[in-house]
Design a protein around this motif. Sequence first.
Motif, PDB file in Angstrom:
ATOM      1  N   GLU A  24     -35.705 -14.745   9.478  1.00 11.46           N
ATOM      2  CA  GLU A  24     -34.411 -15.182   9.997  1.00 11.46           C
ATOM      3  C   GLU A  24     -33.228 -14.446   9.369  1.00 11.46           C
ATOM      4  OE1 GLU A  24     -33.680 -17.423  12.548  1.00 11.46           O
ATOM      5  OE2 GLU A  24     -35.837 -17.128  12.894  1.00 11.46           O
ATOM      6  N   ASN A  25     -33.403 -13.923   8.157  1.00 10.67           N
ATOM      7  CA  ASN A  25     -32.254 -13.395   7.422  1.00 10.67           C
ATOM      8  C   ASN A  25     -32.311 -11.922   7.048  1.00 10.67           C
ATOM      9  OD1 ASN A  25     -30.591 -15.910   6.997  1.00 10.67           O
ATOM     10  ND2 ASN A  25     -32.569 -16.575   6.197  1.00 10.67           N
ATOM     11  N   ILE A  26     -33.468 -11.295   7.192  1.00  9.06           N
ATOM     12  CA  ILE A  26     -33.607  -9.891   6.788  1.00  9.06           C
ATOM     13  C   ILE A  26     -34.212  -9.114   7.955  1.00  9.06           C
ATOM     14  CG2 ILE A  26     -34.655  -8.289   5.143  1.00  9.06           C
ATOM     15  CD1 ILE A  26     -34.814 -10.600   3.140  1.00  9.06           C
ATOM     16  N   ALA A  27     -33.597  -8.019   8.312  1.00  7.90           N
ATOM     17  CA  ALA A  27     -34.129  -7.170   9.380  1.00  7.90           C
ATOM     18  C   ALA A  27     -35.406  -6.479   8.888  1.00  7.90           C
ATOM     19  CB  ALA A  27     -33.101  -6.130   9.796  1.00  7.90           C
ATOM     20  N   LEU A  28     -36.300  -6.182   9.822  1.00 12.29           N
ATOM     21  CA  LEU A  28     -37.541  -5.500   9.478  1.00 12.29           C
ATOM     22  C   LEU A  28     -37.238  -4.227   8.697  1.00 12.29           C
ATOM     23  CD1 LEU A  28     -40.622  -5.577   9.806  1.00 12.29           C
ATOM     24  CD2 LEU A  28     -40.338  -4.283  11.930  1.00 12.29           C
ATOM     25  N   ARG A  31     -33.807  -3.783   2.983  1.00 14.43           N
ATOM     26  CA  ARG A  31     -33.963  -4.116   1.571  1.00 14.43           C
ATOM     27  C   ARG A  31     -32.714  -4.858   1.105  1.00 14.43           C
ATOM     28  NH1 ARG A  31     -35.621   0.479  -2.533  1.00 14.43           N
ATOM     29  NH2 ARG A  31     -37.390  -0.706  -3.263  1.00 14.43           N
ATOM     30  N   VAL A  32     -32.929  -6.042   0.529  1.00 19.14           N
ATOM     31  CA  VAL A  32     -31.840  -6.845  -0.020  1.00 19.14           C
ATOM     32  C   VAL A  32     -32.064  -6.955  -1.521  1.00 19.14           C
ATOM     33  CG1 VAL A  32     -30.711  -9.098  -0.011  1.00 19.14           C
ATOM     34  CG2 VAL A  32     -31.634  -8.162   2.132  1.00 19.14           C
ATOM     35  N   VAL A  38     -34.865  -4.369 -10.491  1.00 19.83           N
ATOM     36  CA  VAL A  38     -35.940  -5.286 -10.860  1.00 19.83           C
ATOM     37  C   VAL A  38     -36.587  -5.929  -9.642  1.00 19.83           C
ATOM     38  CG1 VAL A  38     -36.542  -7.378 -12.163  1.00 19.83           C
ATOM     39  CG2 VAL A  38     -34.844  -5.793 -13.091  1.00 19.83           C
ATOM     40  N   LEU A  39     -35.766  -6.598  -8.810  1.00 23.97           N
ATOM     41  CA  LEU A  39     -36.296  -7.391  -7.715  1.00 23.97           C
ATOM     42  C   LEU A  39     -35.445  -7.245  -6.470  1.00 23.97           C
ATOM     43  CD1 LEU A  39     -38.263  -9.707  -6.746  1.00 23.97           C
ATOM     44  CD2 LEU A  39     -36.497 -11.299  -7.551  1.00 23.97           C
ATOM     45  N   SER A  40     -36.131  -7.059  -5.345  1.00 25.01           N
ATOM     46  CA  SER A  40     -35.445  -7.059  -4.060  1.00 25.01           C
ATOM     47  C   SER A  40     -36.369  -7.695  -3.027  1.00 25.01           C
ATOM     48  CB  SER A  40     -35.048  -5.639  -3.636  1.00 25.01           C
ATOM     49  OG  SER A  40     -36.193  -4.831  -3.460  1.00 25.01           O
ATOM     50  N   GLN A 108     -50.567 -11.905  14.057  1.00 23.11           N
ATOM     51  CA  GLN A 108     -51.415 -10.716  13.985  1.00 23.11           C
ATOM     52  C   GLN A 108     -51.020  -9.787  12.825  1.00 23.11           C
ATOM     53  OE1 GLN A 108     -54.160 -10.557  16.219  1.00 23.11           O
ATOM     54  NE2 GLN A 108     -53.362 -12.615  16.450  1.00 23.11           N
ATOM     55  N   TYR A 109     -50.207 -10.272  11.923  1.00 23.06           N
ATOM     56  CA  TYR A 109     -49.838  -9.553  10.700  1.00 23.06           C
ATOM     57  C   TYR A 109     -49.373 -10.584   9.683  1.00 23.06           C
ATOM     58  CZ  TYR A 109     -45.158 -10.076  12.728  1.00 23.06           C
ATOM     59  OH  TYR A 109     -44.019 -10.578  13.307  1.00 23.06           O
ATOM     60  N   VAL A 110     -49.270 -10.159   8.428  1.00 20.98           N
ATOM     61  CA  VAL A 110     -48.791 -11.021   7.357  1.00 20.98           C
ATOM     62  C   VAL A 110     -47.380 -10.575   6.974  1.00 20.98           C
ATOM     63  CG1 VAL A 110     -49.151 -11.706   4.936  1.00 20.98           C
ATOM     64  CG2 VAL A 110     -51.104 -11.494   6.479  1.00 20.98           C
ATOM     65  N   ILE A 111     -46.504 -11.544   6.819  1.00 21.87           N
ATOM     66  CA  ILE A 111     -45.130 -11.249   6.409  1.00 21.87           C
ATOM     67  C   ILE A 111     -45.088 -11.130   4.885  1.00 21.87           C
ATOM     68  CG2 ILE A 111     -42.762 -12.127   6.311  1.00 21.87           C
ATOM     69  CD1 ILE A 111     -43.449 -13.615   8.984  1.00 21.87           C
ATOM     70  N   ASP A 112     -44.662  -9.984   4.407  1.00 21.15           N
ATOM     71  CA  ASP A 112     -44.452  -9.743   2.987  1.00 21.15           C
ATOM     72  C   ASP A 112     -42.973  -9.528   2.759  1.00 21.15           C
ATOM     73  OD1 ASP A 112     -47.171  -9.879   2.270  1.00 21.15           O
ATOM     74  OD2 ASP A 112     -47.479  -7.768   2.747  1.00 21.15           O
ATOM     75  N   MET A 113     -42.481  -9.869   1.560  1.00 20.43           N
ATOM     76  CA  MET A 113     -41.051  -9.707   1.316  1.00 20.43           C
ATOM     77  C   MET A 113     -40.660  -9.442  -0.133  1.00 20.43           C
ATOM     78  SD  MET A 113     -41.872 -13.020   0.839  1.00 20.43           S
ATOM     79  CE  MET A 113     -42.091 -13.638   2.466  1.00 20.43           C
ATOM     80  N   ILE A 114     -41.495  -9.747  -1.082  1.00 20.76           N
ATOM     81  CA  ILE A 114     -41.104  -9.618  -2.487  1.00 20.76           C
ATOM     82  C   ILE A 114     -41.440  -8.217  -2.970  1.00 20.76           C
ATOM     83  CG2 ILE A 114     -41.390 -10.529  -4.815  1.00 20.76           C
ATOM     84  CD1 ILE A 114     -42.298 -13.198  -3.400  1.00 20.76           C
TER      85      ILE A 114
END
Length: 160
Positions: A24-28, A31-32, A38-40, A108-114
């Motif tokens: 809902e908040n990050i486009a495919l 990078r935020v 360190v972390l995005s 049909q895919y896994v959402i990764d974000m960290i």
Amino acid sequence: MFIYYLISIIIIAVDQLTKYLTVENIALHERVTVIPGVLSFTYHQNTGAAWSILEGQMLFFYIVTVIVVGVIIYYMQTAAKGDPLFALSLSFFLGGAIGNFIDRLFLQYVIDMIRLDFINFPIFNIADMALSVGVGLMLVYLLVDEWKNYQKKKAGHTHE
């Protein structure tokens, strides 16, 4: 055993919530940055397993996950009763496995974000973290169990 299933449910809920918030908040592929260097967060769609191995093999993942979940539940109901550390490790495995299975089944895919920016490491999610924690807890359990067995054998030999 209820508490261990509750832990699994909480892991699944947090995993699915973070995935929903990511979509809902990050486009495919956006990078935020959270902590510079360190972390995005980066919205990534993974069609494989860890490090994108076996990409596109959804039927394989469905079959393996159903078997794994069945085995975990079996062990939670049998061998893990009365052994909190073993049960806890299985609850993390169960939550992580189901969290990623939900994505594979419906998307049909896994959402990764960290994304850890200080190391060259694949992007991951809460379910992946739960699986990793489960592995760590299982290793501790196995080490403690081996130590107990060693102490029993050692005590048995000194009394003979």
